[in-house]
Design a protein around this motif. Structure first.
Motif, PDB file in Angstrom:
ATOM      1  N   ASP A 151       0.830  -1.206   0.000  1.00  0.00           N
ATOM      2  CA  ASP A 151       0.000   0.000   0.000  1.00  0.00           C
ATOM      3  C   ASP A 151       0.865   1.257   0.000  1.00  0.00           C
ATOM      4  OD1 ASP A 151      -2.731  -0.457  -0.288  1.00  0.00           O
ATOM      5  OD2 ASP A 151      -2.990  -1.046   1.796  1.00  0.00           O
ATOM      6  N   TYR A 152       1.949   1.235   0.749  1.00  0.00           N
ATOM      7  CA  TYR A 152       2.870   2.377   0.769  1.00  0.00           C
ATOM      8  C   TYR A 152       3.459   2.616  -0.617  1.00  0.00           C
ATOM      9  CZ  TYR A 152       7.372   4.719   1.410  1.00  0.00           C
ATOM     10  OH  TYR A 152       8.458   5.552   1.275  1.00  0.00           O
ATOM     11  N   ALA A 188       2.197   1.755  -3.460  1.00  0.00           N
ATOM     12  CA  ALA A 188       1.137   2.232  -4.347  1.00  0.00           C
ATOM     13  C   ALA A 188       0.882   3.722  -4.146  1.00  0.00           C
ATOM     14  CB  ALA A 188      -0.144   1.443  -4.110  1.00  0.00           C
ATOM     15  N   ALA A 189       1.022   4.193  -2.910  1.00  0.00           N
ATOM     16  CA  ALA A 189       0.863   5.619  -2.646  1.00  0.00           C
ATOM     17  C   ALA A 189       2.022   6.424  -3.225  1.00  0.00           C
ATOM     18  CB  ALA A 189       0.763   5.860  -1.137  1.00  0.00           C
ATOM     19  N   ARG A 190       3.192   5.799  -3.286  1.00  0.00           N
ATOM     20  CA  ARG A 190       4.362   6.470  -3.862  1.00  0.00           C
ATOM     21  C   ARG A 190       4.323   6.476  -5.388  1.00  0.00           C
ATOM     22  NH1 ARG A 190       9.382   6.504  -1.014  1.00  0.00           N
ATOM     23  NH2 ARG A 190      10.172   7.290  -3.016  1.00  0.00           N
ATOM     24  N   PRO A 244       1.472   6.247  -8.123  1.00  0.00           N
ATOM     25  CA  PRO A 244       0.070   6.134  -8.550  1.00  0.00           C
ATOM     26  C   PRO A 244      -0.075   5.232  -9.767  1.00  0.00           C
ATOM     27  CG  PRO A 244       0.615   8.403  -8.029  1.00  0.00           C
ATOM     28  CD  PRO A 244       1.916   7.643  -7.988  1.00  0.00           C
ATOM     29  N   MET A 287      -2.404   0.943  -7.536  1.00  0.00           N
ATOM     30  CA  MET A 287      -3.670   0.617  -6.897  1.00  0.00           C
ATOM     31  C   MET A 287      -4.750   1.422  -7.608  1.00  0.00           C
ATOM     32  SD  MET A 287      -5.340  -1.157  -4.642  1.00  0.00           S
ATOM     33  CE  MET A 287      -4.340  -1.719  -3.263  1.00  0.00           C
ATOM     34  N   ALA A 321      -7.816   3.782  -8.642  1.00  0.00           N
ATOM     35  CA  ALA A 321      -8.373   4.972  -7.998  1.00  0.00           C
ATOM     36  C   ALA A 321      -9.799   4.741  -7.527  1.00  0.00           C
ATOM     37  CB  ALA A 321      -8.328   6.160  -8.968  1.00  0.00           C
ATOM     38  N   ALA A 361     -10.325  -0.769  -5.510  1.00  0.00           N
ATOM     39  CA  ALA A 361      -9.238  -0.815  -4.528  1.00  0.00           C
ATOM     40  C   ALA A 361      -9.596  -1.753  -3.383  1.00  0.00           C
ATOM     41  CB  ALA A 361      -8.939   0.586  -3.999  1.00  0.00           C
ATOM     42  N   ARG A 407      -7.639  -5.160  -2.196  1.00  0.00           N
ATOM     43  CA  ARG A 407      -7.198  -5.366  -0.813  1.00  0.00           C
ATOM     44  C   ARG A 407      -7.855  -6.602  -0.209  1.00  0.00           C
ATOM     45  NH1 ARG A 407      -7.451   0.507  -0.847  1.00  0.00           N
ATOM     46  NH2 ARG A 407      -5.310   1.294  -0.694  1.00  0.00           N
ATOM     47  N   CYS A 467      -2.244  -4.789 -10.649  1.00  0.00           N
ATOM     48  CA  CYS A 467      -2.093  -3.902  -9.493  1.00  0.00           C
ATOM     49  C   CYS A 467      -1.197  -4.597  -8.472  1.00  0.00           C
ATOM     50  CB  CYS A 467      -3.452  -3.541  -8.895  1.00  0.00           C
ATOM     51  SG  CYS A 467      -4.304  -4.937  -8.105  1.00  0.00           S
TER      52      CYS A 467
END
Length: 203
Positions: free
Chosen positions: A69-70, A72-74, A76, A79, A81, A86, A90, A154
């Motif tokens: 998850d980290y 994916a946040a770094r 885009p 994961m 939108a 999403a 998960r 993903c």
């Protein structure tokens, strides 16, 4: 970033995701056979004595799903939108962490749950059945196309791929699972997987 990993373990899902994200990192291999995960030095990195552990931004992250998850946040795009998509991705990751990975661990980590050797043997004997049940669940429920979310990969696909590389060793024949076999072939063709395999991270 520095990734503490052991070949063939779930930590390789993080390595795949790092390549998918195009993020530079330094791999730090642990020799599980030599017990490096149980040393005092590694306990200062991850007191759980497990991999993965990712050193980044002055801190250390553990737990595969949290690290993915980290990343994916770094980066885009790793994961979806859409909140529902999403959540679906998960849901697969949480299933892998809570059920399928645990099924696999019963083959060689019985001491986590029981003290008697006979109990360990019983748990190990059950692994082909429980992992086949998980493979069927993935086949019936998790894959909507070549990947979990259809045509687009993903971070959850990296997680699923590594867990499914364990199936043959757990006594599960992939022949009855055409969707799963197509998924594995699609993942094997990805440059990220080819790179980690070429680096000896996957057997």
């Amino acid at each position: 970033m520095k990734l503490h990993y052991a070949p063939g373990t779930i930590s390789i899902a993080v390595a795949i995701a790092l390549h998918e994200a195009g993020l530079d990192y330094t791999p730090q291999k642990l020799d599980f056979r030599a017990g490096e995960q149980r040393t005092d030095a590694y306990a200062r990195i991850n007191p759980k004595g497990r991999v993965p552990a990712l050193e980044t931004e002055g801190t250390i992250l553990t737990e595969t799903g949290a690290i993915l998850d980290y990343l994916a946040a770094r980066a885009p795009g790793l994961m979806p939108a859409d909140p529902l998509d999403a959540a679906r991705a998960r849901a697969v990751m949480y299933y892998l962490a809570s059920t399928m990975h645990v099924n696999h661990a019963h083959k060689m980590r019985g001491s986590r749950w029981a003290d008697q050797d006979s109990s360990w043997q019983d748990m190990a004997a059950k692994v082909p059945e429980t992992m086949a049940a998980s493979a069927q669940f993935v086949e019936d429920t998790c894959l909507t196309g070549p990947y979990i979310l259809g045509e687009t990969a993903c971070i959850a696909d990296a997680y699923l791929f590594v867990v499914c590389t364990w199936l043959p060793g757990d006594g599960v024949d992939l022949a009855p699972y055409p969707k799963l076999r197509a998924f594995m072939a699609a993942m094997e063709a990805r440059p990220s997987v080819q790179t980690v395999r070429g680096n000896g991270m996957l057997p």
